[in-house]
Scaffold this active site. Structure first.
Site, short mmCIF file in Angstrom:
data_model
loop_
_atom_site.label_atom_id
_atom_site.label_comp_id
_atom_site.label_asym_id
_atom_site.label_seq_id
_atom_site.Cartn_x
_atom_site.Cartn_y
_atom_site.Cartn_z
N ASP A 123 0.87 -1.18 0.00
CA ASP A 123 0.00 0.00 0.00
C ASP A 123 0.91 1.24 0.00
OD1 ASP A 123 -2.22 1.60 0.39
OD2 ASP A 123 -2.39 1.17 2.54
N GLU A 134 2.72 5.15 -3.81
CA GLU A 134 2.77 6.17 -4.90
C GLU A 134 4.11 6.90 -4.94
OE1 GLU A 134 0.35 5.95 -2.50
OE2 GLU A 134 -0.89 4.74 -3.80
N ASP A 155 -8.99 4.20 -1.84
CA ASP A 155 -9.91 4.55 -0.75
C ASP A 155 -11.20 5.17 -1.28
OD1 ASP A 155 -7.90 3.62 0.77
OD2 ASP A 155 -7.21 5.57 1.49
C1 NOJ Z 1 -4.53 3.24 2.86
C2 NOJ Z 1 -5.18 2.13 2.08
O1 NOJ Z 1 -5.71 2.63 0.89
C3 NOJ Z 1 -6.21 1.46 2.94
O2 NOJ Z 1 -6.82 0.44 2.21
C4 NOJ Z 1 -5.58 0.96 4.22
O3 NOJ Z 1 -6.54 0.38 5.04
C5 NOJ Z 1 -4.90 2.10 4.96
N1 NOJ Z 1 -3.96 2.74 4.08
C6 NOJ Z 1 -4.20 1.65 6.21
O4 NOJ Z 1 -3.18 0.79 5.89
#
Ligand code: NOJ
Length: 978
Positions: free
Chosen positions: A541, A544, A617
């Site tokens: 995660d 970017e 998200d």
């Molecule tokens: C951002 C991610 O997009 C999300 O899916 C994740 O739960 C959080 N970071 C925490 O790791």
């Protein structure tokens, strides 16, 4: 995820603010100097008197050369405004008709980044054999003739046109917006003494304020009067030192005759990309490609999101063509329609060389193959990874994980993968378990694995700057961290607080990273993730990368990577490299490698070779649900087929209706995972009240029963590059009425047509049937007849229903026994559903292998085709013949790159042997007009056997029960009416 800097303290308590996106934190084109310059150039061209605007770029005709032994030419391009500056341009024709155009400055003052393509491409493309391309070097243009096409390079002004069938299909610089800013010395600011430049207060006192006389720049008509943001640029509190000065590239690409353009993910936007400029513009900012972590992003916007693939399709009922722009720097793309049936695009990139690929199509299949030959086909993932994933930020302890697993089992809901978000790790030091809550991680993983399930844990790219944290300490000692512009290790903020980032562009980081995941002590590996398991897979995660206190929540552009390249040059590749190295690490983990699974948030062209992505998200709203589908469709056509959105929406607490509808959509995402933010209420499907709980249970079971269909589709995409979710324009490229449809899609070549419901309270919906063919409701077998020229049909959609139709002519292999996980289905029997088309025929495929090793590459697989055809008249005399044939023997499996995966295949291979007793337990036939009189099975081992059947008059459904056939065998069933 993006909290503001001032909210960092709150991160410790994990209480995140939940407001809408902070638009002001992210640049619009007007906030990015090179984008402003590019758009201003386009505006000057538009404002010029008709015919007055002429590109200053010309090809020096005497310098055009045919490349020795290749099917290309080189030429010298000059900008008449700067006679001393030259660009070398190269045009090459590939053996599949793709044309690559590259340009770089000759002896520039500095070096442009020229490695983006080497990360994106799977290999050096094969050039067309020389005899296939004939170059005619003329006085005004050079033309390459190949395979009935022409690539024409016009000299004055410079313009490149791809002609096919006598049509201009792609035109580069037709509008004269091409501009490659050359490197230059910074000119000292004009010498102004204090007398000459009075202080503002003094100036105000003077009676006549003389306008300072600026010399009009000779280049102003083209470049503008100002040196806008050439040398330094400030956005909010961040200043970009721009050590190389301006080097942006502006390029117009027209698709005359093509009204629709698709692709360039990732944006929360419709599949057919709406215009961003001109009278019919829907958005007002160009589509932006600059991988960013956008907190609570909008459901309709051109803002950049987590991944970038600079691939665009242009489509009309005459051809599908495309452009792949191998650029990794920030890129903005304006879309407009100078005429109703044509599209003009304007690409503005901050840095790098010009390296674009013109994809001639002319069919959607061709485009997918052409792009796959360049950047690779999508990975064939482990079978379990295409089943259902249950995630949440966070399952807080090993006890919690076990309880969730038990609840799934108690509620008879299948699940294959349980996920752990960042809270498993001690102070967000990934690899280090929180001993208090996860005292027994390996035992926990093995408990989950006992019924064939897997776990996935998150490993983010930021390393907590803590000398006792071995991953950080080692990376620092090895000097493999990203540097700031001052050459010190870069420091930024993320979940663990002060953090550093490994520079995955540095090959020294690769072996080290692999070592961290190794399961055994290895020579040369100092520290590794000891408390791990081969049943643990990885989620990458924040790659970017997300930096909470950086400009636009990412790194400074003047940060420095391996080889001295600035972050600005490589940003969009960064996330892909990280996930790619993690996939390699998992591959290296076992002696006999298993297929890795890595979920990445950030991606670039080529990411499809390594794993899955998700759309980031999203919010628990109907709008986000609808756009989630559009995003997955766009990902799929840009190669990133293994994609899906967080089911339920990451933020918020969806009600039961919305959550149920979300599962109906999720069941048909290639990557099917429920996930939720830490602040949300628990919403595992077993917590739903009735009737929603039962509806969702059935949906999960639907996914599992369709796993053979999905896996067959994944195999197909892994050799052809065709998307898993196929929009209407891909299925029916001549049906212009379907070109903008993005609420329904087909699943691979299976013939399943799905339209999820993405609005509240919808009790019926229209589905577009583009052909004169019969479609059957998957659940009720009710028929819907399409029409020539297309027809809309209406289907009821009470909460338990949404349109899933089987296209007449399809055969679906499914497994109908509910199990706890996909692994437990290995010996389960098959049901084969035959949906006859209007002429009484159907076909479909089934691909199987062991689902997690690479033995399929050695021919250990089962690949069959089912064929059905009515011979004679269905009503009276005649018969229906249903055959199962060994496709792997009949047709070598040709991948787009010419390799054959089943060369080593034999019908008695070890995998086929391992499922030799697996039966077909039911054959269902839809589309017969009358109950038959006899049903026989023929195979190679015995005399015809008479089979029993049932006939359901209401739905004209013939069910042959227990036909005594094995899935790996050849057989024929004859259904007779006399
Ligand atoms: C951002 C991610 O997009 C999300 O899916 C994740 O739960 C959080 N970071 C925490 O790791």
């Amino acid at each position: 995820m993006r909290p503001s800097v001032s909210a960092l303290l709150l991160l410790a308590t994990l209480a995140l603010p939940s407001s809408a996106v902070k638009n002001e934190d992210f640049r619009k084109c007007k906030d990015s100097a090179f984008c402003r310059r590019g758009r201003a150039l386009a505006q000057r061209a538009k404002d010029a008197a008709p015919g007055a605007w002429k590109s200053p770029y010309t090809v020096i005709d005497e310098a055009v050369r045919v490349l020795p032994h290749t099917s290309g030419i080189t030429a010298v391009l000059k900008n008449e405004l700067y006679p001393g500056i030259k660009f070398r341009i190269e045009v090459r024709v590939h053996d599949d008709g793709v044309v690559r155009v590259r340009a770089d400055e000759v002896k520039g003052l500095k070096k442009r980044y020229d490695e983006a393509a080497s990360w994106a491409l799977i290999r050096e493309p094969v050039l067309a054999p020389q005899y296939e391309v004939t170059w005619v070097i003329g006085a005004w243009e050079t033309t390459g003739h190949y395979k009935g096409r022409e690539i024409r390079v016009f000299y004055k002004p410079f313009r490149i046109v791809l002609f096919q069938d006598g049509r201009e299909d792609i035109v580069l610089n037709g509008e004269g917006l091409f501009n490659m800013e050359h490197f230059r010395e910074k000119t000292p600011p004009a010498d102004k003494t204090e007398e000459e430049a009075p202080a503002p207060e003094e100036a105000a006192d003077q009676k006549v304020i003389e306008e300072p006389k600026k010399p009009v720049k000779a280049t102003a008509w083209f470049e503008g009067e100002e040196e806008d943001g050439y040398w330094e640029e400030t956005f909010k509190s961040w200043t970009d030192s721009k050590p190389k000065g301006p080097e942006s590239i502006s390029m117009d690409v027209a698709f005359p005759g093509h009204q629709h353009v698709y692709g360039i993910p990732q944006h929360a936007a419709p599949l057919s990309l709406p215009a961003t400029t001109g009278p019919d513009s829907f958005f007002d900012d160009p589509y932006r490609l600059w991988n960013l972590d956008v907190f609570e992003h909008e459901a309709s916007s051109t803002m950049s999101l987590y991944g970038s693939i600079p691939l665009m399709h242009a489509h009309s009922d005459k051809s599908t063509v495309g452009i792949f722009n191998a650029v990794a720097s920030e890129t903005w793309i304006d879309v407009s329609h100078p005429k109703p049936d044509s599209t003009l695009t304007h690409w503005i990139s901050e840095s790098g060389i010009l390296d674009v690929f013109l994809l001639p199509g002319p069919t959607p299949e061709d485009i997918f193959a052409q792009y796959a030959r360049l950047t690779g086909t999508p990975v064939l993932p482990p079978l379990w990874s295409i089943a259902y994933h249950q995630c949440r930020w966070n399952y807080i302890s090993s006890q919690d994980v076990r309880e969730v697993q038990k609840a799934f089992d108690d509620n008879e809901m299948p699940v294959d993968v349980l996920w752990l978000d960042i809270e498993y790790s001690e102070e967000h030091k990934y690899f280090m378990w929180k001993d208090k809550t996860f005292p027994d991680p390996v035992e926990m993983i093995e408990d989950v694995a006992a019924v064939g399930r897997k776990m996935v844990a998150i490993v983010d790219p930021h390393l907590k700057r803590d000398h006792t944290y071995p991953a950080y300490k080692e990376a620092m000692d090895l000097d493999i961290l990203v540097k700031s512009s001052n050459n010190n290790n870069y420091e930024g903020w993320c979940w663990p607080g002060s953090s550093a980032w490994v520079d995955f562009f540095n090959p020294a980081a690769w072996t080290w990273w692999q070592g961290l995941f190794s399961l055994k002590d290895k020579e040369g590996v100092k520290w590794r993730w000891e408390k791990s398991s081969k049943n643990l897979f990885i989620w990458n995660d924040m790659n970017e990368p997300s930096v909470f206190n950086g400009p636009e929540i990412t790194m400074q552009k003047d940060n420095v990577h391996y080889g001295g390249w600035e972050h600005r040059d490589v940003h969009n590749i960064n996330g892909m490299l990280y996930a790619n190295q993690t996939a390699r690490a998992l591959l290296a983990r076992e002696e006999i490698p298993k297929r890795p699974f890595v979920l990445s948030r950030s991606f670039f062209a080529g990411s499809q070779r390594h794993g899955a992505i998700w759309t980031g998200d999203n919010m628990g709203t109907w709008e986000h649900m609808a756009v989630g589908l559009q995003m997955a469709l766009a990902d799929g056509i840009a190669g990133m087929t293994f994609s899906g959105a967080d089911v339920g929406g990451f933020f918020g607490n969806p009600g039961s209706e919305m959550l149920t509808r979300w599962y109906q959509l999720g069941v048909f995402f290639p990557f099917f995972r429920a996930h939720a933010h830490i602040d949300t209420k628990r919403r595992e499907p077993y917590l739903l009240e009735e009737p929603y709980k039962s509806i969702v249970r059935d949906l999960l079971r639907l996914r599992y029963s369709l796993l053979p269909v999905w896996y067959t589709a994944f195999r197909e995409t892994s050799v052809t590059g065709m998307p898993l979710l196929r929009p209407q324009y891909v299925m029916f490229p001549k049906d212009y009425k379907g070109f903008a449809i993005d609420g329904q899609f087909y699943v691979g070549s299976s013939g399943l047509l799905v339209k999820p419901i993405t609005q509240e309270g919808v009790t019926e919906t229209d589905v577009w049937l583009a052909e004169d063919e019969v479609y059957y409701d998957y659940f009720t077998y009710k028929t819907y007849q399409g029409a020539k020229g297309g027809k809309s049909v209406t289907l009821p959609t009470p909460i338990e229903k949404f349109p899933v139709l089987i296209r007449g002519g399809s055969i679906l292999p499914t497994r109908q026994r509910p199990r706890r996980s996909s692994t437990l289905m290995k010996q389960d029997p098959f049901t084969i559903t035959i949906a006859l088309d209007s002429s009484g025929t159907a076909s479909g495929q089934l691909y199987l292998d062991d689902g997690d090793s690479f033995s399929h590459e050695k021919g250990e697989l089962v690949w069959r085709e089912f064929q059905a055809a009515v011979l004679g008249k269905r009503k009276k005399k005649g018969s229906l013949q249903i055959m199962s044939i060994d496709l792997a023997s009949a047709k070598p499996d040709q991948a787009v790159d010419g390799t054959s995966l089943s060369e080593l295949y034999t019908p008695a291979n070890a995998f086929a042997q391992s499922i030799k007793d697996v039966k077909v337990e039911k054959i269902k036939v839809l589309g017969l007009l009358k109950e038959p009189k006899e049903v026989y099975l023929h195979n190679n081992t015995h005399d015809p056997i008479q089979l029993a059947w049932e006939w359901d008059n209401a739905s004209s459904l013939l069910t042959v029960k227990n036909p005594s056939t094995k899935i790996v065998e050849d057989w024929t069933i004859t259904v007779k009416w006399v």
